[in-house]
Scaffold this motif. Structure first.
Motif, PDB file in Angstrom:
ATOM      1  N   THR A  44     -27.367  45.490  -6.548  1.00  0.00           N
ATOM      2  CA  THR A  44     -26.740  45.832  -6.088  1.00  0.00           C
ATOM      3  C   THR A  44     -25.653  47.511  -6.586  1.00  0.00           C
ATOM      4  N   VAL A  45     -25.271  48.449  -5.734  1.00  0.00           N
ATOM      5  CA  VAL A  45     -24.730  49.645  -6.197  1.00  0.00           C
ATOM      6  C   VAL A  45     -23.491  49.218  -6.196  1.00  0.00           C
ATOM      7  N   VAL A  46     -22.434  49.686  -7.276  1.00  0.00           N
ATOM      8  CA  VAL A  46     -20.919  49.947  -7.622  1.00  0.00           C
ATOM      9  C   VAL A  46     -20.898  51.309  -8.177  1.00  0.00           C
ATOM     10  N   ASP A  47     -20.101  51.859  -7.127  1.00  0.00           N
ATOM     11  CA  ASP A  47     -19.234  52.998  -7.368  1.00  0.00           C
ATOM     12  C   ASP A  47     -21.138  54.293  -7.342  1.00  0.00           C
ATOM     13  N   ASP A  48     -21.031  54.636  -8.336  1.00  0.00           N
ATOM     14  CA  ASP A  48     -22.560  55.236  -8.293  1.00  0.00           C
ATOM     15  C   ASP A  48     -23.435  54.554  -9.417  1.00  0.00           C
ATOM     16  N   ALA A  49     -23.298  53.514  -9.882  1.00  0.00           N
ATOM     17  CA  ALA A  49     -24.350  53.043 -10.502  1.00  0.00           C
ATOM     18  C   ALA A  49     -25.544  51.477 -10.161  1.00  0.00           C
ATOM     19  N   VAL A  50     -26.172  51.559 -10.112  1.00  0.00           N
ATOM     20  CA  VAL A  50     -27.270  49.911 -10.113  1.00  0.00           C
ATOM     21  C   VAL A  50     -26.802  48.729 -10.781  1.00  0.00           C
ATOM     22  N   VAL A  51     -26.144  47.890 -10.640  1.00  0.00           N
ATOM     23  CA  VAL A  51     -25.836  46.915 -11.569  1.00  0.00           C
ATOM     24  C   VAL A  51     -26.743  45.586 -10.524  1.00  0.00           C
ATOM     25  N   PHE A  52     -27.832  45.122 -11.709  1.00  0.00           N
ATOM     26  CA  PHE A  52     -28.422  44.360 -11.377  1.00  0.00           C
ATOM     27  C   PHE A  52     -28.536  42.702 -12.784  1.00  0.00           C
ATOM     28  N   ALA A  53     -28.924  41.609 -12.457  1.00  0.00           N
ATOM     29  CA  ALA A  53     -28.487  40.460 -13.455  1.00  0.00           C
ATOM     30  C   ALA A  53     -29.898  40.118 -13.977  1.00  0.00           C
ATOM     31  N   VAL A  54     -30.103  39.608 -15.006  1.00  0.00           N
ATOM     32  CA  VAL A  54     -31.102  39.455 -15.984  1.00  0.00           C
ATOM     33  C   VAL A  54     -31.119  38.184 -17.123  1.00  0.00           C
TER      34      VAL A  54
END
Length: 132
Positions: A44-54
């Motif tokens: 997902t995109v939060v503000d100007d960053a990509v975030v993912f779970a691993v």
């Protein structure tokens, strides 16, 4: 503006982030055992960053956390006549949990960590048919 390949329109930062917000599957490019590696991730995109779970025990977590990595997402028409792609570079850091809103109904498994890649450098292209 047409890109250097001659079949795509160069996108600005805000257009790139807007397109990333429409996708939920991308690829992280990182180093694993001194070699380039690529892994697909739901993000997902939060503000100007990509975030993912691993998974915390995965090569992706070990190779990406606190390292400069690349990320890419795209979408193309079935006939490949149109579409877009966005690439970004940034230093991946651990993040707090986020809601990974995507088409996958599965929750993030226990033991996963969230990594955040800020769009320190971002570029994208909208592809158009050669005939246009």
């Amino acid at each position: 503006m047409v890109d250097d390949v001659g079949f795509g329109l160069l996108l600005d930062r805000q257009q790139c982030l807007a397109l990333l917000r429409t996708a939920s599957l991308g690829r992280v490019i990182f180093t694993h055992r001194a070699m380039p590696a690529v892994r697909p991730v739901r993000f997902t995109v939060v503000d100007d960053a990509v975030v993912f779970a691993v998974p915390a025990t995965s090569p992706l977590y070990a190779g990406a956390r606190d390292a400069v990595v690349a990320f890419e997402a795209d979408e193309y028409a079935d006939d490949l006549g149109a579409g877009w792609y966005v690439s970004l570079l940034g230093r991946a850091t651990e993040s707090g949990a986020v809601d990974l809103t995507c088409s996958c109904p599965c929750p993030v498994p226990a033991g996963h960590r969230f990594l955040r890649i800020p769009a320190e450098s971002i570029s994208g292209h909208r592809l158009a048919c050669h005939a246009q």
